[in-house]
Design a protein around this motif. Structure first.
Motif, PDB file in Angstrom:
ATOM      1  N   GLY A 109       0.807  -1.216   0.000  1.00 47.55           N
ATOM      2  CA  GLY A 109       0.000   0.000   0.000  1.00 47.55           C
ATOM      3  C   GLY A 109       0.837   1.261   0.000  1.00 47.55           C
ATOM      4  O   GLY A 109       0.307   2.365  -0.148  1.00 47.55           O
ATOM      5  N   ASN A 111       3.084   2.674  -2.176  1.00 47.11           N
ATOM      6  CA  ASN A 111       3.051   3.526  -3.365  1.00 47.11           C
ATOM      7  C   ASN A 111       1.680   4.159  -3.567  1.00 47.11           C
ATOM      8  O   ASN A 111       1.583   5.339  -3.905  1.00 47.11           O
ATOM      9  CB  ASN A 111       3.449   2.751  -4.618  1.00 47.11           C
ATOM     10  CG  ASN A 111       3.468   3.651  -5.839  1.00 47.11           C
ATOM     11  OD1 ASN A 111       4.147   4.663  -5.869  1.00 47.11           O
ATOM     12  ND2 ASN A 111       2.681   3.291  -6.843  1.00 47.11           N
ATOM     13  N   THR A 112       0.624   3.400  -3.356  1.00 47.05           N
ATOM     14  CA  THR A 112      -0.726   3.951  -3.533  1.00 47.05           C
ATOM     15  C   THR A 112      -0.934   5.137  -2.609  1.00 47.05           C
ATOM     16  O   THR A 112      -1.415   6.192  -3.031  1.00 47.05           O
ATOM     17  CB  THR A 112      -1.790   2.864  -3.253  1.00 47.05           C
ATOM     18  OG1 THR A 112      -1.569   1.765  -4.144  1.00 47.05           O
ATOM     19  CG2 THR A 112      -3.195   3.409  -3.446  1.00 47.05           C
ATOM     20  N   GLU A 113      -0.541   4.981  -1.338  1.00 48.27           N
ATOM     21  CA  GLU A 113      -0.749   6.087  -0.407  1.00 48.27           C
ATOM     22  C   GLU A 113       0.210   7.245  -0.674  1.00 48.27           C
ATOM     23  O   GLU A 113      -0.164   8.408  -0.539  1.00 48.27           O
ATOM     24  CB  GLU A 113      -0.607   5.619   1.038  1.00 48.27           C
ATOM     25  CG  GLU A 113      -1.047   6.703   2.017  1.00 48.27           C
ATOM     26  CD  GLU A 113      -1.156   6.214   3.428  1.00 48.27           C
ATOM     27  OE1 GLU A 113      -2.182   6.506   4.067  1.00 48.27           O
ATOM     28  OE2 GLU A 113      -0.217   5.532   3.910  1.00 48.27           O
ATOM     29  N   LYS A 115       1.226   8.218  -3.588  1.00 49.50           N
ATOM     30  CA  LYS A 115       0.642   8.967  -4.696  1.00 49.50           C
ATOM     31  C   LYS A 115      -0.609   9.720  -4.253  1.00 49.50           C
ATOM     32  O   LYS A 115      -0.855  10.845  -4.695  1.00 49.50           O
ATOM     33  CB  LYS A 115       0.319   8.024  -5.865  1.00 49.50           C
ATOM     34  CG  LYS A 115       1.534   7.373  -6.503  1.00 49.50           C
ATOM     35  CD  LYS A 115       2.556   8.388  -6.979  1.00 49.50           C
ATOM     36  CE  LYS A 115       3.675   7.773  -7.814  1.00 49.50           C
ATOM     37  NZ  LYS A 115       4.595   6.938  -7.059  1.00 49.50           N
ATOM     38  N   ARG A 148      -3.114   2.077 -12.883  1.00 49.65           N
ATOM     39  CA  ARG A 148      -3.891   1.685 -11.697  1.00 49.65           C
ATOM     40  C   ARG A 148      -4.220   2.885 -10.809  1.00 49.65           C
ATOM     41  O   ARG A 148      -5.215   2.867 -10.099  1.00 49.65           O
ATOM     42  CB  ARG A 148      -3.140   0.630 -10.879  1.00 49.65           C
ATOM     43  CG  ARG A 148      -3.269  -0.778 -11.421  1.00 49.65           C
ATOM     44  CD  ARG A 148      -2.806  -1.829 -10.420  1.00 49.65           C
ATOM     45  NE  ARG A 148      -1.461  -1.612  -9.925  1.00 49.65           N
ATOM     46  CZ  ARG A 148      -0.353  -2.069 -10.505  1.00 49.65           C
ATOM     47  NH1 ARG A 148      -0.445  -2.782 -11.623  1.00 49.65           N
ATOM     48  NH2 ARG A 148       0.824  -1.834  -9.979  1.00 49.65           N
ATOM     49  N   LEU A 149      -3.389   3.911 -10.847  1.00 47.99           N
ATOM     50  CA  LEU A 149      -3.678   5.121 -10.066  1.00 47.99           C
ATOM     51  C   LEU A 149      -4.924   5.843 -10.576  1.00 47.99           C
ATOM     52  O   LEU A 149      -5.570   6.564  -9.828  1.00 47.99           O
ATOM     53  CB  LEU A 149      -2.498   6.093 -10.127  1.00 47.99           C
ATOM     54  CG  LEU A 149      -1.198   5.676  -9.469  1.00 47.99           C
ATOM     55  CD1 LEU A 149      -0.118   6.696  -9.778  1.00 47.99           C
ATOM     56  CD2 LEU A 149      -1.371   5.506  -7.973  1.00 47.99           C
ATOM     57  N   LEU A 188      -8.371   5.753  -5.122  1.00 50.25           N
ATOM     58  CA  LEU A 188      -7.167   5.429  -4.359  1.00 50.25           C
ATOM     59  C   LEU A 188      -7.504   5.081  -2.915  1.00 50.25           C
ATOM     60  O   LEU A 188      -6.921   4.153  -2.337  1.00 50.25           O
ATOM     61  CB  LEU A 188      -6.168   6.585  -4.421  1.00 50.25           C
ATOM     62  CG  LEU A 188      -5.571   6.854  -5.803  1.00 50.25           C
ATOM     63  CD1 LEU A 188      -4.675   8.080  -5.760  1.00 50.25           C
ATOM     64  CD2 LEU A 188      -4.800   5.641  -6.310  1.00 50.25           C
ATOM     65  N   GLN A 191      -8.770   1.574  -2.932  1.00 46.86           N
ATOM     66  CA  GLN A 191      -7.675   0.624  -3.067  1.00 46.86           C
ATOM     67  C   GLN A 191      -6.941   0.417  -1.741  1.00 46.86           C
ATOM     68  O   GLN A 191      -6.565  -0.705  -1.394  1.00 46.86           O
ATOM     69  CB  GLN A 191      -6.679   1.105  -4.146  1.00 46.86           C
ATOM     70  CG  GLN A 191      -7.237   1.130  -5.559  1.00 46.86           C
ATOM     71  CD  GLN A 191      -7.660  -0.225  -6.043  1.00 46.86           C
ATOM     72  OE1 GLN A 191      -7.009  -1.226  -5.778  1.00 46.86           O
ATOM     73  NE2 GLN A 191      -8.773  -0.285  -6.740  1.00 46.86           N
ATOM     74  N   LEU A 192      -6.756   1.504  -0.996  1.00 48.09           N
ATOM     75  CA  LEU A 192      -6.061   1.397   0.288  1.00 48.09           C
ATOM     76  C   LEU A 192      -6.885   0.667   1.333  1.00 48.09           C
ATOM     77  O   LEU A 192      -6.336  -0.030   2.191  1.00 48.09           O
ATOM     78  CB  LEU A 192      -5.716   2.794   0.815  1.00 48.09           C
ATOM     79  CG  LEU A 192      -4.508   3.475   0.177  1.00 48.09           C
ATOM     80  CD1 LEU A 192      -4.438   4.916   0.609  1.00 48.09           C
ATOM     81  CD2 LEU A 192      -3.229   2.730   0.531  1.00 48.09           C
TER      82      LEU A 192
END
Length: 197
Positions: A109, A111-113, A115, A148-149, A188, A191-192
């Protein structure tokens, strides 16, 4: 006051703090996790180039064209680097790039967070009209991660750069617009919040 002043961004899975010379030792260790600099299509510094890369990023920051961050995971370990780059204050645009993470921090998680925090700061504090992402045509992992972002592909800059190994780089350009940010933000956060296998 500069358009993009150094700032610390906190999340549940990640901490983004202003990059400083003192991060060199931690960065040197992190870049060796998975030997990630060996991918021919990336510009990740080798262990003996980490200090020079930090100097380069800080020089670009002094000129107002980059805002570099050190990335830490939830346990406080140095995970990598990321930046706002190609800062265009007049047109309120930035690119998020020059990002790398140690191998053990990838597909988490983090990279997702990271970004989510960078995009939120860009759109909500800096009032950017668009945020760009660019990557090598052959960096399929990066292209998939950018998609995916929620970023959309704008196009491909053919023979855009000459790589250190002499090959020509086709650069794939993606962006997220200010008007798209609420939907991307919701995506996002979803996703998190999903349970991880």
């Amino acid at each position: 006051m500069a358009f993009a002043d150094p700032v610390t961004l906190h999340g549940q899975h990640v901490l983004l703090e202003p990059l400083v010379h003192a991060h060199a030792t931690e960065a040197h260790a992190a870049v060796q996790d998975g030997e990630i600099w060996k991918h021919w299509y990336t510009a990740i510094p080798a262990p003996d180039q980490v200090e020079a890369e930090i100097v380069r990023r800080l020089e670009l920051q002094a000129r107002g064209s980059m805002l570099p961050f050190a990335v830490r995971d939830a346990q406080g370990r140095f995970a990598g680097m990321t930046t706002y780059m190609n800062i265009d204050a007049a047109h309120r645009r930035v690119e998020i790039g020059s990002t790398w993470y140690r191998a053990s921090a990838q597909r988490s998680g983090l990279n997702t967070e990271a970004k989510l925090l960078l995009l939120g700061h860009a759109f909500e504090r800096l009032q950017c009209v668009a945020v760009e992402f660019r990557t090598h045509w052959f960096n399929f992992q990066s292209r998939a991660a950018i998609t995916r972002l929620g970023a959309k592909q704008d196009g491909v800059l053919r023979n855009h750069q000459i790589a250190p190994n002499g090959t020509l780089r086709d650069t794939v350009v993606f962006s997220i617009l200010q008007s798209e940010w609420p939907t991307v933000q919701a995506h996002l956060r979803y996703q998190l919040d999903k349970p991880r296998a």
